[in-house]
Design an enzyme around this catalytic site. Sequence first.
Site, PDB file in Angstrom:
ATOM      1  N   ARG A 100      33.979 -63.558  50.976  1.00 31.97           N
ATOM      2  CA  ARG A 100      35.367 -63.685  50.515  1.00 31.97           C
ATOM      3  C   ARG A 100      35.441 -63.621  48.991  1.00 31.97           C
ATOM      4  O   ARG A 100      36.314 -62.971  48.421  1.00 31.97           O
ATOM      5  CB  ARG A 100      35.974 -65.014  50.991  1.00 31.97           C
ATOM      6  N   ASP A 119      40.963 -64.652  51.895  1.00 30.86           N
ATOM      7  CA  ASP A 119      40.974 -63.925  53.163  1.00 30.86           C
ATOM      8  C   ASP A 119      42.342 -64.111  53.805  1.00 30.86           C
ATOM      9  O   ASP A 119      43.310 -64.497  53.125  1.00 30.86           O
ATOM     10  CB  ASP A 119      39.822 -64.392  54.073  1.00 30.86           C
ATOM     11  N   TYR A 152      26.293 -58.210  56.542  1.00 28.55           N
ATOM     12  CA  TYR A 152      27.680 -58.273  57.006  1.00 28.55           C
ATOM     13  C   TYR A 152      28.314 -56.888  56.923  1.00 28.55           C
ATOM     14  O   TYR A 152      27.969 -56.083  56.050  1.00 28.55           O
ATOM     15  CB  TYR A 152      28.510 -59.212  56.124  1.00 28.55           C
ATOM     16  N   ASP A 185      32.871 -68.350  58.901  1.00 32.90           N
ATOM     17  CA  ASP A 185      34.275 -68.755  58.809  1.00 32.90           C
ATOM     18  C   ASP A 185      34.983 -68.482  60.132  1.00 32.90           C
ATOM     19  O   ASP A 185      34.609 -67.556  60.862  1.00 32.90           O
ATOM     20  CB  ASP A 185      34.981 -67.990  57.687  1.00 32.90           C
TER      21      ASP A 185
END
Length: 242
Positions: free
Chosen positions: A190, A98, A84, A56
């Site tokens: 997310r 987000d 992540y 993203d």
Amino acid sequence: MVEEKEPRTFPEFNFTQGEVLLINKPYKWTSFDIVGKLRNSFKPLKLKVGHAGTLDPLATGLLVICTGKLTKQIDTYQAEEKEYTGTITLGSTTPSYDLETEPDQFFDISAITEEQIKINTKYFTGEISQFPPIHSAIKKDGERLYLKARRGEDVEVTARKVTIREFEITRIELPEVDFRVSCSKGTYIRSLAHDFGKQLGIGAHLSKLRRTKSGNFHVNDAFEIMELVNHIKEIKQSPDYK
């Protein structure tokens, strides 16, 4: 006295034959921005360039890029497990899950405990069912979902099965909670943040995200995009450029 950085050592590249390039994607760049920047740097050579897994725009970190004949291996690299790190902000939700959109709901987090936060990660390990955000690049009826969402259209998304091998809380400083996640291809962090807040009953959104690993590749071995582009400009002057 400021310590000078040693010049970066680059390997011998053969871009046409095929290279796997590891890029540390900057904040607010899209994955397509990175691909486009590299593709343009190769001109006038018309070289295939593709990435193995979208990040993203608000995320940073490892983007795996394939060139030349190795673009045929993109699906293989894309299927690898990802890792992540990031930050979940408790107590508020956003439509995009987000910071692409402003918070739309707020919750009291005064009663939440560190123990509750850590214990509830167990509901999000193993194979889980997850709804992708409506603000995502998934296509429906030939159009990206985020375009429909930005127009205010009602969008139905289908749940998908993903696997989260590890979900570790690394720092709690409310309303912020730092984490590390190892997960399968197709996992939306997310959505994980949103669902985690829902499980706690206080809402949450993802406020920071960085991809650190993809398969055996690590962000510590990645190039900054402009240092690689500048290096390509230099080697294009060589008669052996290929």
